[in-house]
Design a protein around this motif. Structure first.
Motif, PDB file in Angstrom:
ATOM      1  N   ARG A 105       0.845  -1.197   0.000  1.00  0.00           N
ATOM      2  CA  ARG A 105       0.000   0.000   0.000  1.00  0.00           C
ATOM      3  C   ARG A 105       0.881   1.248   0.000  1.00  0.00           C
ATOM      4  O   ARG A 105       1.907   1.295   0.687  1.00  0.00           O
ATOM      5  CB  ARG A 105      -0.907  -0.007   1.230  1.00  0.00           C
ATOM      6  CG  ARG A 105      -1.737   1.246   1.407  1.00  0.00           C
ATOM      7  CD  ARG A 105      -2.383   1.275   2.766  1.00  0.00           C
ATOM      8  NE  ARG A 105      -3.128   2.513   3.007  1.00  0.00           N
ATOM      9  CZ  ARG A 105      -3.601   2.901   4.189  1.00  0.00           C
ATOM     10  NH1 ARG A 105      -3.404   2.136   5.260  1.00  0.00           N
ATOM     11  NH2 ARG A 105      -4.261   4.035   4.297  1.00  0.00           N
ATOM     12  N   VAL A 106       0.477   2.269  -0.750  1.00  0.00           N
ATOM     13  CA  VAL A 106       1.142   3.569  -0.763  1.00  0.00           C
ATOM     14  C   VAL A 106       0.377   4.498   0.166  1.00  0.00           C
ATOM     15  O   VAL A 106      -0.847   4.644   0.036  1.00  0.00           O
ATOM     16  CB  VAL A 106       1.201   4.158  -2.187  1.00  0.00           C
ATOM     17  CG1 VAL A 106       1.789   5.562  -2.157  1.00  0.00           C
ATOM     18  CG2 VAL A 106       2.010   3.256  -3.105  1.00  0.00           C
ATOM     19  N   GLN A 107       1.087   5.144   1.091  1.00  0.00           N
ATOM     20  CA  GLN A 107       0.408   6.013   2.046  1.00  0.00           C
ATOM     21  C   GLN A 107       1.381   7.032   2.625  1.00  0.00           C
ATOM     22  O   GLN A 107       2.587   6.955   2.428  1.00  0.00           O
ATOM     23  CB  GLN A 107      -0.194   5.180   3.180  1.00  0.00           C
ATOM     24  CG  GLN A 107       0.832   4.406   3.983  1.00  0.00           C
ATOM     25  CD  GLN A 107       0.218   3.600   5.099  1.00  0.00           C
ATOM     26  OE1 GLN A 107      -0.843   3.932   5.612  1.00  0.00           O
ATOM     27  NE2 GLN A 107       0.877   2.530   5.495  1.00  0.00           N
ATOM     28  N   VAL A 108       0.826   8.002   3.370  1.00  0.00           N
ATOM     29  CA  VAL A 108       1.611   8.981   4.116  1.00  0.00           C
ATOM     30  C   VAL A 108       1.834   8.437   5.521  1.00  0.00           C
ATOM     31  O   VAL A 108       0.884   8.007   6.180  1.00  0.00           O
ATOM     32  CB  VAL A 108       0.885  10.339   4.181  1.00  0.00           C
ATOM     33  CG1 VAL A 108       1.688  11.332   5.013  1.00  0.00           C
ATOM     34  CG2 VAL A 108       0.650  10.882   2.786  1.00  0.00           C
ATOM     35  N   MET A 109       3.099   8.445   5.973  1.00  0.00           N
ATOM     36  CA  MET A 109       3.406   7.927   7.306  1.00  0.00           C
ATOM     37  C   MET A 109       4.296   8.914   8.046  1.00  0.00           C
ATOM     38  O   MET A 109       5.142   9.580   7.449  1.00  0.00           O
ATOM     39  CB  MET A 109       4.095   6.558   7.226  1.00  0.00           C
ATOM     40  CG  MET A 109       3.215   5.449   6.686  1.00  0.00           C
ATOM     41  SD  MET A 109       3.998   3.821   6.776  1.00  0.00           S
ATOM     42  CE  MET A 109       3.952   3.503   8.529  1.00  0.00           C
ATOM     43  N   ARG A 110       4.117   8.991   9.350  1.00  0.00           N
ATOM     44  CA  ARG A 110       4.937   9.807  10.237  1.00  0.00           C
ATOM     45  C   ARG A 110       5.482   8.918  11.355  1.00  0.00           C
ATOM     46  O   ARG A 110       5.062   7.780  11.503  1.00  0.00           O
ATOM     47  CB  ARG A 110       4.127  10.960  10.844  1.00  0.00           C
ATOM     48  CG  ARG A 110       3.577  11.959   9.835  1.00  0.00           C
ATOM     49  CD  ARG A 110       2.730  13.006  10.538  1.00  0.00           C
ATOM     50  NE  ARG A 110       2.067  13.925   9.632  1.00  0.00           N
ATOM     51  CZ  ARG A 110       2.534  15.112   9.305  1.00  0.00           C
ATOM     52  NH1 ARG A 110       3.673  15.532   9.818  1.00  0.00           N
ATOM     53  NH2 ARG A 110       1.880  15.903   8.477  1.00  0.00           N
ATOM     54  N   SER A 141      -7.105   1.714   3.013  1.00  0.00           N
ATOM     55  CA  SER A 141      -6.803   1.116   4.314  1.00  0.00           C
ATOM     56  C   SER A 141      -7.185  -0.353   4.327  1.00  0.00           C
ATOM     57  O   SER A 141      -7.866  -0.861   3.418  1.00  0.00           O
ATOM     58  CB  SER A 141      -7.558   1.861   5.413  1.00  0.00           C
ATOM     59  OG  SER A 141      -8.953   1.683   5.248  1.00  0.00           O
ATOM     60  N   ALA A 142      -6.760  -1.044   5.382  1.00  0.00           N
ATOM     61  CA  ALA A 142      -7.060  -2.481   5.493  1.00  0.00           C
ATOM     62  C   ALA A 142      -8.556  -2.728   5.577  1.00  0.00           C
ATOM     63  O   ALA A 142      -9.076  -3.703   4.996  1.00  0.00           O
ATOM     64  CB  ALA A 142      -6.346  -3.061   6.712  1.00  0.00           C
ATOM     65  N   GLY A 143      -9.283  -1.832   6.267  1.00  0.00           N
ATOM     66  CA  GLY A 143     -10.729  -2.007   6.393  1.00  0.00           C
ATOM     67  C   GLY A 143     -11.443  -1.863   5.067  1.00  0.00           C
ATOM     68  O   GLY A 143     -12.341  -2.671   4.733  1.00  0.00           O
ATOM     69  N   LYS A 192      -7.362   4.433 -11.080  1.00  0.00           N
ATOM     70  CA  LYS A 192      -6.231   4.813 -10.234  1.00  0.00           C
ATOM     71  C   LYS A 192      -5.920   3.759  -9.186  1.00  0.00           C
ATOM     72  O   LYS A 192      -5.176   4.023  -8.247  1.00  0.00           O
ATOM     73  CB  LYS A 192      -6.498   6.161  -9.564  1.00  0.00           C
ATOM     74  CG  LYS A 192      -6.430   7.324 -10.546  1.00  0.00           C
ATOM     75  CD  LYS A 192      -6.390   8.659  -9.852  1.00  0.00           C
ATOM     76  CE  LYS A 192      -6.159   9.780 -10.852  1.00  0.00           C
ATOM     77  NZ  LYS A 192      -6.057  11.099 -10.201  1.00  0.00           N
ATOM     78  N   CYS A 193      -6.468   2.587  -9.340  1.00  0.00           N
ATOM     79  CA  CYS A 193      -6.126   1.429  -8.518  1.00  0.00           C
ATOM     80  C   CYS A 193      -6.343   0.185  -9.359  1.00  0.00           C
ATOM     81  O   CYS A 193      -7.338   0.082 -10.099  1.00  0.00           O
ATOM     82  CB  CYS A 193      -6.986   1.380  -7.258  1.00  0.00           C
ATOM     83  SG  CYS A 193      -6.617  -0.054  -6.195  1.00  0.00           S
ATOM     84  N   SER A 194      -5.418  -0.751  -9.277  1.00  0.00           N
ATOM     85  CA  SER A 194      -5.517  -1.984 -10.065  1.00  0.00           C
ATOM     86  C   SER A 194      -6.510  -2.966  -9.473  1.00  0.00           C
ATOM     87  O   SER A 194      -6.710  -4.053 -10.031  1.00  0.00           O
ATOM     88  CB  SER A 194      -4.139  -2.634 -10.177  1.00  0.00           C
ATOM     89  OG  SER A 194      -3.585  -2.831  -8.887  1.00  0.00           O
ATOM     90  N   ALA A 195      -7.112  -2.616  -8.333  1.00  0.00           N
ATOM     91  CA  ALA A 195      -8.174  -3.408  -7.691  1.00  0.00           C
ATOM     92  C   ALA A 195      -7.767  -4.847  -7.425  1.00  0.00           C
ATOM     93  O   ALA A 195      -8.441  -5.796  -7.865  1.00  0.00           O
ATOM     94  CB  ALA A 195      -9.452  -3.359  -8.531  1.00  0.00           C
ATOM     95  N   PRO A 196      -6.682  -5.083  -6.690  1.00  0.00           N
ATOM     96  CA  PRO A 196      -6.346  -6.463  -6.324  1.00  0.00           C
ATOM     97  C   PRO A 196      -7.365  -7.053  -5.353  1.00  0.00           C
ATOM     98  O   PRO A 196      -7.420  -8.275  -5.185  1.00  0.00           O
ATOM     99  CB  PRO A 196      -4.967  -6.322  -5.673  1.00  0.00           C
ATOM    100  CG  PRO A 196      -4.936  -4.925  -5.152  1.00  0.00           C
ATOM    101  CD  PRO A 196      -5.732  -4.119  -6.124  1.00  0.00           C
ATOM    102  N   CYS A 197      -8.170  -6.203  -4.723  1.00  0.00           N
ATOM    103  CA  CYS A 197      -9.160  -6.688  -3.762  1.00  0.00           C
ATOM    104  C   CYS A 197     -10.214  -7.570  -4.420  1.00  0.00           C
ATOM    105  O   CYS A 197     -10.811  -8.441  -3.763  1.00  0.00           O
ATOM    106  CB  CYS A 197      -9.829  -5.500  -3.058  1.00  0.00           C
ATOM    107  SG  CYS A 197     -10.538  -4.293  -4.202  1.00  0.00           S
ATOM    108  N   VAL A 198     -10.484  -7.360  -5.715  1.00  0.00           N
ATOM    109  CA  VAL A 198     -11.501  -8.162  -6.404  1.00  0.00           C
ATOM    110  C   VAL A 198     -10.874  -9.064  -7.457  1.00  0.00           C
ATOM    111  O   VAL A 198     -11.577  -9.597  -8.324  1.00  0.00           O
ATOM    112  CB  VAL A 198     -12.566  -7.244  -7.045  1.00  0.00           C
ATOM    113  CG1 VAL A 198     -13.349  -6.507  -5.973  1.00  0.00           C
ATOM    114  CG2 VAL A 198     -11.929  -6.251  -8.017  1.00  0.00           C
TER     115      VAL A 198
END
Length: 689
Positions: free
Chosen positions: A116-121, A157-159, A178-184
């Motif tokens: 996952r690509v995200q902003v992290m601190r 997110s995971a949820g 803008k997402c390859s949709a691996p979830c489906v």
């Protein structure tokens, strides 16, 4: 306060080998950690005469109650152990860099099945690829939004991912491409990981090959007349180029490097880091720290390198690290960096070209960060109040010094001797009451005598203003008249709205207010001169102290030893700001005065000749030498110059003719015109005080 001799080990007990040592206080807490190539030689430096130690080192050894050490094999092991102990014990006397903010990173969670690509601190996690840091989170989101068109990696997110997998329908990003949709199941886990790896490669700076591959595919699609696919690839290339444009090219050779710059004064230091990947600035961060130990610029750089790369491995440590000063010795830290990267790391000072220019830019950022930090610290009311209370307590004053005046002397090798007076009220500058002085009582270089003259002249003016306006109005019972708006007023004298005495024309009196504290830039001799000047005038209600720049010691009149304020003291910080402002104001006046003297011309003394006609004369003849050789008739040819003026000019130039040609002391060349060239001024700058 402990006596270091009470816990000093016997010389034979300390091994002559590399190691790391810890000083502990009486409660067993670690207060300082250090490393050494030879433990015996290094620890011997701490147990010498206290008078010979740096004030901060002296404070540390008198706070400690014991010392212990651990022997290691090499200096690199000592460096690693020192970093681990500093992180574990957080010693109060070690330099510790702390981020002035929590910087956001662009993170790719390669430790998950579907990255996952995200902003992290915050703290970095194992198995996560980080890019940055960035100044703002929105900058990351803009970059990611452009790149998701080409690299449709999961960002949910995971949820959300789990919910889409349950209902068999992707989220909005999956529908708009803008997402390859691996979830489906539109893409397998292996294909999605390959997509995430390509995203990481592009962010790491390996952009050229990928763009060329897309351009080749676009041309092939156009040749096969698949125009929709070619247009899609064209738009993908445009999106990637726009993402690349967000970080400008600063190094043309696609360098991977970190540039570290340090801005410091006697009390604090600011560090700025630019992360350059593929020749582009990919991230920036900075720290500000108190200099709680006696440390050089090279030492600050070493601490910054430990902080920056202590938890990093592999490509997170770049091939090249550019610094303003090298640690001593440099070999252990360079070897430590190479071990963490897994290949050779170049640690050096840039000497020329683009890298040196970029280092200057990083240095300016560090200076601005330090100035901003000081401004924020000085603007806090609670901090200022505490600073004034600490000064009053340290100097034994009856009340806090609400008005502080500081004096400094400036000259260039005994010439153009001037002085400055700056005023701080309630811990803030009051520039309207700054004053400048020319030393008139004598010629030559004598800072002590100059300080005596300036203090005497300032307070003579105060007594004159007081005598001119009369004493404060007294009531019949001997008391003082009631204050008007909280400020006592002189008898029969108008006041401004802020309660300050004014002259009859409404202007504020220049020296009407006495300070509670006079600070001089210097040590015991300057303080004694200032106190003597006040005593000669019968002024005994103004305190005097001096701040010596080398060790930041506060000197009081008739005291053999200085007052050493604690390193964390806000009072010391305020005194330093007052002293530095006086030095800045004095040296600026001295430079301007010298510049005007060097640029003066015999034409300045010609009566009735203004600036416009002076410029016209010099423009017509080209130089003062040619004007001096001209006849009266030739001078009359200049528009606006009559015969009488021409005769006056010729007479003035003849009277001021130089006895010998002027020489540029910087280059040795003959100067045809009066005045000094800029090179001479630059050469003199290094000699001024």
């Amino acid at each position: 306060m402990a006596d270091p001799s009470s816990y000093r080990p016997k010389p034979g007990q300390i091994p002559d080998s590399p190691g790391v040592y810890k000083f502990r206080d009486e409660h067993g807490r670690v207060i300082y950690v250090g490393k050494a190539k030879s433990l015996r030689q290094r620890l011997a430096n701490y147990f010498q005469d206290l008078a010979g130690l740096h004030p901060r080192t002296r404070t540390m050894v008198t706070t400690a109650a014991s010392v212990e050490w651990t022997v290691v094999t090499t200096e690199v092991e000592a460096l690693q152990l020192e970093y681990s102990w500093i992180k574990e014990f957080d010693p109060r006397f070690n330099v510790k860099y702390r981020d002035d903010k929590s910087y956001p990173y662009l993170a790719v969670t390669l430790n998950e099945e579907f990255p996952r690509v995200q902003v992290m601190r915050g703290a970095k996690k194992k198995g996560v690829r980080y890019f940055g840091p960035y100044a703002h989170a929105w900058a990351i989101r803009e970059t990611v939004d452009l790149m998701l068109r080409v690299f449709p990696v999961r960002t949910c997110s995971a949820g959300v991912f789990k919910r889409s997998a349950q209902i068999g329908r992707p989220c909005l990003l999956g529908y708009i491409g803008k997402c390859s949709a691996p979830c489906v199941g539109r893409i397998s886990a292996e294909e999605h990981r390959e997509l995430a790896d390509e995203f990481c490669d592009f962010m790491a700076g390996r952009t050229g090959a990928y763009l060329r591959r897309l351009e080749r595919r676009m041309q092939e699609a156009a040749e096969e007349m698949e125009y929709e696919r070619a247009a899609r690839l064209r738009d993908d290339i445009g999106a990637l180029k726009r993402a690349m444009e967000k970080s400008a090219v600063v190094l043309a050779d696609a360098t991977d490097a970190d540039l570290i710059a340090v801005a410091e004064d006697e009390l604090e230091a600011a560090v700025q880091i630019f992360h350059v990947r593929g020749g582009r600035v990919r991230g920036q961060r900075g720290w500000v720290t108190d200099k709680v130990e006696a440390v050089t610029t090279g030492g600050l750089v070493e601490h910054a390198l430990q902080q920056l790369y202590g938890e990093e491995r592999g490509d997170a440590v770049p091939k090249e690290v550019l610094v303003p000063a090298l640690p001593e010795p440099v070999e252990p830290i360079a070897q430590w960096l190479s071990q963490r990267r897994g290949s050779q790391v170049s640690l050096r000072i840039p000497q020329r070209g683009d890298k040196k220019d970029l280092m200057a830019t990083v240095g300016r950022n560090a200076q601005q960060a330090l100035a901003l930090h000081k401004t924020k610290r000085a603007s806090d009311l609670t901090t200022r109040s505490r600073a004034l209370e600490e000064i009053a307590e340290a100097l034994g004053l009856d009340s806090v010094p609400l008005r502080i005046e500081c004096f400094d002397i400036s000259h260039l090798q005994g010439e153009d001797v001037v002085a400055s007076m700056v005023v701080f009220e309630d811990g803030l500058v009051r520039k309207s009451e700054y004053r400048r002085f020319q030393i008139k009582g004598f010629e030559g270089q004598d800072d002590v005598r100059s300080m005596h003259e300036v203090i005497g002249r300032r307070f003579k003016r105060y007594l004159q203003e007081k005598q001119k306006s009369g004493e404060w109005t007294e009531e019949p019972d001997g008391g003082t008249a009631a204050p008007v708006d909280g400020v006592l007023t002189a008898a029969g004298e108008p006041d401004r709205a802020d309660g300050r005495p004014v002259d009859d024309d409404g202007r504020p009196k220049r020296f009407a207010y006495p300070p509670q504290l006079v600070v001089v830039d210097g040590g015991a001799p300057q303080v004694a001169a200032a106190r003597r000047a006040l005593d000669e005038l019968g002024i005994d209600d103004v305190a005097v102290c001096g701040l010596a720049k080398r060790l930041e010691e506060v000197w009081l009149p008739a005291e053999d030893d200085p007052v050493v304020l604690p390193r964390s003291s806000e009072g010391l910080y305020l005194l330093q700001r007052v002293r530095d402002e006086a030095h800045r104001f004095a040296i600026t006046y001295q430079r301007n005065k010298r510049s005007k003297r060097l640029k003066s011309s015999p034409l300045d003394a010609v009566p009735g000749l203004g600036g416009t006609r002076r410029q016209a004369l010099l423009k017509h003849f080209g130089s003062l030498k040619k004007l001096r050789a001209a006849t009266v008739d030739e001078i009359c040819e200049v528009p606006g110059v009559g015969r009488k003026t021409a005769e006056t000019v010729a007479a003035a130039l003849a009277a001021a003719a130089p006895s010998a040609p002027a020489v540029n002391t910087a280059t040795g060349e003959i100067i045809e015109d009066d005045g000094a060239p800029p090179a001479a001024l630059s050469a003199e700058r290094g000699q001024e005080r």
